[in-house]
Write an enzyme that holds these catalytic residues in place. Structure first.
Site, short mmCIF file in Angstrom:
data_model
loop_
_atom_site.label_atom_id
_atom_site.label_comp_id
_atom_site.label_asym_id
_atom_site.label_seq_id
_atom_site.Cartn_x
_atom_site.Cartn_y
_atom_site.Cartn_z
N ARG A 16 0.76 -1.29 -0.06
CA ARG A 16 -0.11 0.03 -0.12
C ARG A 16 0.80 1.28 -0.01
NH1 ARG A 16 -3.29 -0.55 5.41
NH2 ARG A 16 -1.16 -1.50 6.08
N LYS A 75 3.49 1.56 7.39
CA LYS A 75 3.85 0.48 8.85
C LYS A 75 5.12 0.69 9.14
CE LYS A 75 1.51 -2.02 9.69
NZ LYS A 75 0.16 -2.01 10.52
N HIS A 93 2.00 2.35 16.50
CA HIS A 93 1.57 1.56 17.37
C HIS A 93 2.22 1.56 18.87
CE1 HIS A 93 -0.90 -0.10 14.41
NE2 HIS A 93 -0.06 -0.31 13.43
N GLN A 98 2.37 -0.78 24.09
CA GLN A 98 2.96 -2.09 23.45
C GLN A 98 4.41 -2.06 23.73
OE1 GLN A 98 1.17 0.39 22.04
NE2 GLN A 98 -0.25 -0.48 20.59
N PHE A 132 -7.83 3.05 7.06
CA PHE A 132 -8.20 2.00 6.26
C PHE A 132 -9.25 1.12 6.70
CE2 PHE A 132 -3.67 3.07 5.23
CZ PHE A 132 -3.82 2.94 3.85
N GLY A 194 -19.34 0.82 12.57
CA GLY A 194 -18.26 1.57 12.21
C GLY A 194 -17.82 1.12 10.76
N ASP A 215 -23.53 -3.25 18.10
CA ASP A 215 -22.40 -2.19 18.32
C ASP A 215 -22.47 -1.58 19.77
OD1 ASP A 215 -21.11 -0.42 16.25
OD2 ASP A 215 -21.85 0.88 17.75
N ILE A 303 -4.14 -10.75 11.61
CA ILE A 303 -3.21 -10.05 10.94
C ILE A 303 -3.32 -8.49 10.83
CG2 ILE A 303 -2.66 -9.88 8.37
CD1 ILE A 303 -3.39 -12.40 7.86
N ASP A 304 -2.28 -7.81 11.25
CA ASP A 304 -2.33 -6.34 11.49
C ASP A 304 -2.13 -5.45 10.03
OD1 ASP A 304 0.35 -6.48 11.08
OD2 ASP A 304 0.82 -5.74 13.34
#
Length: 353
Positions: A16, A75, A93, A98, A132, A194, A215, A303-304
């Site tokens: 992307r 990313k 992130h 994290q 996204f 959403g 929701d 998957i992120d």
């Protein structure tokens, strides 16, 4: 003059891009300087950016960019531990505790750079200005249903890849579901109103999967939520944040459930706010699911970078949303960019020495 440096993505399976050649042309007309790194993987060819007026730089050359350049990617950066001296626009992130995020913040602190996190580009009402989400939901639902189909072939979900468009993905998935010889599973989507949830529900509708749409009203009581276990497929489309209920507790691995496939599309397993407590790490394109129980099976898809499965559609959609915000980079200390900087500064101050 604002100098926007569009870096090549270094992560595998990441095709992307956050700006199109038309967007580059728009910014140049407004007086911006734009440099785009060459990339053999980017879904939009480098030649199109050159034709739009961008300067072209070698892939991965952003560390040598002028210090006043604003480096723009999607990313994560290469995890080489080097100090980060530039201003970076990316999904960092880094603001939910994290461990990898703390490492990233330390690199910024050491280099004197600054992170403008794309997730925290917000309007005056706190709503994200570009996301996204729709394509994450669409692709995430597809991979989760692939996992369900694979279970009924006696397998785990095989590796996934990119698709030329959403119709190709839906056609392939429809054939896999038909191949099981079973009725379509029942799915429950939380966060159905959403962008992520809408994409997930739309994919389900395209392949004939019935969806229970939940929701905020349905989850306001805080749980527990035994209804989730009565569906074969659960798609979590709620962003993890303080106060988020636990949708799937550790005990959900036990028998006595219909649930066999979870798509944690808004995956954040290392966060303290993780609402899906049966797994602890993201999954990959090569190994899309983590099997957390056997009898009956329970697979988690987390998957992120799901939108990269549909790189052209997701890039064009996201770039159109983001371009008006990029135009405001000449006033980077105000508006959404200023708010993003404040969020970064707050978390940097809270970082341990």
């Amino acid at each position: 003059m604002v100098h926007l440096w569009v870096r090549a993505e270094s992560r595998p399976n990441e095709d992307r891009v956050g700006i199109t050649p038309e967007g580059v042309r728009d910014l140049i007309r407004r007086g911006f300087r734009v440099t785009v790194e060459d990339s053999p993987r980017r879904v939009i060819p480098t030649a199109d950016y050159r034709a739009a007026g961008a300067s072209i730089a070698p892939e991965g050359s952003w560390p040598e960019a002028p210090l006043d350049a604003i480096v723009f990617g999607l990313k994560e950066l290469p995890e080489d531990g080097t100090p980060l001296m530039h201003r970076h626009i990316m999904f960092g992130h880094a603001f939910k505790g994290q461990p990898s995020g703390e490492v990233l913040l330390r690199r910024f602190r050491e280099g004197g750079g600054r992170l403008y996190d794309l997730e925290y580009l917000l309007d005056d009402n706190g709503r994200r200005l570009a996301a996204f989400g729709y394509w994450a939901g669409y692709a995430g639902a597809a991979v989760t249903l692939k996992a369900w189909a694979a279970q009924h072939r006696g397998e785990t979900c095989p590796a996934v890849g990119t698709y030329p468009d959403k119709d190709a993905l839906a056609t392939e998935l429809r054939a896999e579901l038909d191949g099981t010889g079973l009725p379509r599973p029942r799915a429950i989507v939380i966060g159905a109103k959403g962008r992520v949830g809408t994409g997930a529900a739309d994919l389900c509708a395209e392949v004939g999967v019935r969806v229970t749409k939940w929701d905020m009203a349905e989850t306001a009581h805080g749980g527990p939520f035994p209804e989730i276990l009565l569906h074969e497929v659960f798609l979590n489309c709620i962003l993890a944040q303080p106060g988020c209920p636990v949708f799937v507790p550790e005990s959900a691995v036990n028998p006595g459930r219909a649930l066999t496939a979870i798509g944690d599309i808004a995956c954040d397993p290392t966060s303290a706010f993780n609402p899906v407590r049966v797994y602890d790490r993201t999954t990959t394109w090569d190994a899309p699911v983590l099997r957390v129980a056997e009898h009956p099976p329970l697979d988690v898809m987390a998957i992120d970078n799901l939108p990269s499965m549909l790189p052209r559609e997701s890039s064009l959609d996201y770039a159109a949303q983001l371009l008006p915000v990029l135009r405001a980079l000449d006033a980077i200390e105000t508006g959404p960019w200023g708010r993003a900087a404040d969020i970064y500064d707050t978390h940097l101050k809270g970082l341990a020495p």
